[in-house]
Design a protein around this motif. Structure first.
Motif, PDB file in Angstrom:
ATOM      1  N   SER A 176      -2.485   7.183  -1.603  1.00  0.00           N
ATOM      2  CA  SER A 176      -2.910   7.377  -2.985  1.00  0.00           C
ATOM      3  C   SER A 176      -4.227   8.128  -3.029  1.00  0.00           C
ATOM      4  CB  SER A 176      -3.061   6.015  -3.683  1.00  0.00           C
ATOM      5  OG  SER A 176      -4.098   5.270  -3.079  1.00  0.00           O
ATOM      6  N   ILE A 196       4.468  -0.655   3.046  1.00  0.00           N
ATOM      7  CA  ILE A 196       4.272   0.703   2.544  1.00  0.00           C
ATOM      8  C   ILE A 196       5.411   1.059   1.597  1.00  0.00           C
ATOM      9  CG2 ILE A 196       3.989   3.125   3.168  1.00  0.00           C
ATOM     10  CD1 ILE A 196       2.991   2.214   5.880  1.00  0.00           C
ATOM     11  N   ASP A 240      -7.372   6.668  -1.081  1.00  0.00           N
ATOM     12  CA  ASP A 240      -7.588   6.890   0.342  1.00  0.00           C
ATOM     13  C   ASP A 240      -8.357   8.183   0.566  1.00  0.00           C
ATOM     14  OD1 ASP A 240      -6.120   4.610   0.943  1.00  0.00           O
ATOM     15  OD2 ASP A 240      -4.233   5.722   0.922  1.00  0.00           O
ATOM     16  N   THR A 298       0.827  -1.201   0.000  1.00  0.00           N
ATOM     17  CA  THR A 298       0.000   0.000   0.000  1.00  0.00           C
ATOM     18  C   THR A 298       0.864   1.255   0.000  1.00  0.00           C
ATOM     19  OG1 THR A 298      -1.812   1.154   1.150  1.00  0.00           O
ATOM     20  CG2 THR A 298      -0.134   0.112   2.508  1.00  0.00           C
ATOM     21  N   HIS A 343       0.714  -4.177   6.556  1.00  0.00           N
ATOM     22  CA  HIS A 343       0.906  -3.560   5.246  1.00  0.00           C
ATOM     23  C   HIS A 343       2.385  -3.351   4.957  1.00  0.00           C
ATOM     24  CE1 HIS A 343      -3.296  -2.430   6.216  1.00  0.00           C
ATOM     25  NE2 HIS A 343      -3.480  -2.555   4.911  1.00  0.00           N
ATOM     26  N   LYS A 363       2.110   6.385   5.970  1.00  0.00           N
ATOM     27  CA  LYS A 363       1.248   7.319   5.246  1.00  0.00           C
ATOM     28  C   LYS A 363       1.114   8.655   5.965  1.00  0.00           C
ATOM     29  CE  LYS A 363      -1.673   3.763   3.123  1.00  0.00           C
ATOM     30  NZ  LYS A 363      -3.089   3.285   2.975  1.00  0.00           N
TER      31      LYS A 363
END
Length: 357
Positions: A85, A239, A88, A82, A237, A307
């Motif tokens: 992007s 990233i 989201d 992930t 995840h 993120k």
């Protein structure tokens, strides 16, 4: 007798159970209790990165970096790749804010180009105003590249960030120097007038930007940014992110930009007290907002991961750009669009005469 013998055989084939503790199932392990018989133990659940797929196990199995344990802690599952992007909700929000900022910046640039022959636009070097607006327009497009799939072009994202903001801050510095030269030019002497007319302050932008380009070149030549995978920030995840490469070079870019911003703010603070030069006050407020945003950004940037770190970086870029745009150009747009009578030589003469009285 035959039936009782069969039952005895079946019983003898069964695994005898401990009279002290039940065997621990998968997802946990046996830990012997001190001071108790060897058959007495405590069952402990595996940690977030560990599994145990056997009964009465005394060892954990570490999941690979690209996998994570399931809820039962008895086997590993592959992590999902992930990145921040447009899919989201946070990414969409940041993209919408960046789009609105781009539209506003383009509208201000259009207003200044359309009214380029008016006194308000000509004041304090309209070429520097165009340069500042173009740099802010480029800064507003930075979030789009950060929200796309990370590629090898991430090194251009980092360099663009450093160079674009250096151009913006050095432009504010050049505008501040122009204000000071304009006041000095009113006094007898040819040197200050020559510096003002020749546009010597414009060379400040080129020199300051060139220094930043050299630092970025050294960064690319030694340890440039590259695509990396963060396996630790989120347990389930992987990233994809743009690794800074040389941390020293990255902070040299931020340090130079911060020193330039603080120097510009200090000079603008001194110039804001000059008589009849409200332009210096606007420049001071714009640099105050810019410095405040980035001073707050650094500690928050270090305390976030994944993120959230990318989102914080985008938010700081947009906020600091908005501060430069609003404080520097909002008062001028107000005069151009709402008070056009003040955007004339007659209105300026009346203002000067009123202050003279």
């Amino acid at each position: 007798n035959v039936q009782s013998n069969n039952q005895c055989i079946l019983v003898s084939l069964q695994t005898p159970q401990s009279v002290c503790s039940q065997s621990c199932g998968p997802g946990s392990r046996n830990i012997p209790e001190e001071g108790r018989p060897f058959c007495c133990f405590i069952c402990t659940i595996c940690l977030e990165t560990e599994t145990s797929n056997q009964t009465a196990s005394q060892d954990y199995q570490e999941c690979p970096a690209h996998e994570y344990p399931n809820s039962e802690r008895n086997h590993c599952l592959p992590k999902v790749v992930t990145f921040l992007s447009f899919e989201d909700s946070l990414g969409v929000t940041l993209a919408c804010i960046a789009l609105c900022f781009s539209v506003v910046t383009a509208a201000v640039l259009w207003v200044f180009v359309k009214h380029r022959d008016t006194p308000v636009v000509k004041a304090n070097n309209h070429a520097l105003s165009y340069m500042l607006l173009l740099s802010l327009l480029l800064a507003s497009s930075a979030p789009y590249s950060s929200l796309a799939v990370p590629t090898q072009l991430c090194l251009l994202q980092r360099i663009t960030f450093g160079v674009v903001f250096t151009v913006a801050v050095s432009t504010v510095l050049a505008k501040t120097i122009t204000v000071i030269l304009a006041l000095k030019a009113m006094k007898p002497g040819r040197t200050m007038r020559w510096l003002l007319v020749s546009g010597a302050s414009n060379s400040v932008v080129a020199i300051c930007s060139l220094i930043q380009v050299i630092i970025c070149g050294i960064w690319l030549g030694t340890s440039p940014p590259f695509i990396d995978i963060d396996t630790h920030s989120e347990p389930r995840h992987l990233i994809i992110e743009c690794n800074k490469g040389s941390v020293t070079a990255f902070y040299c870019i931020l340090g130079y930009l911060g020193s330039l911003a603080m120097g510009t703010f200090s000079l603008a603070s001194l110039a804001k007290n000059l008589p009849d030069f409200s332009e210096a006050k606007f420049l001071t407020f714009s640099m105050l907002v810019f410095c405040s945003v980035w001073v707050t950004f650094l500690p928050v940037y270090h305390s976030t991961k994944g993120k959230a770190m990318v989102a914080m970086e985008i938010f700081s870029i947009l906020t600091s750009s908005l501060g430069l745009l609003g404080c520097s150009f909002a008062p001028k747009c107000y005069i151009i669009l709402i008070k056009p009578d003040k955007n004339a030589l007659k209105g300026l003469r009346d203002k000067i005469d009123f202050r003279g009285k």
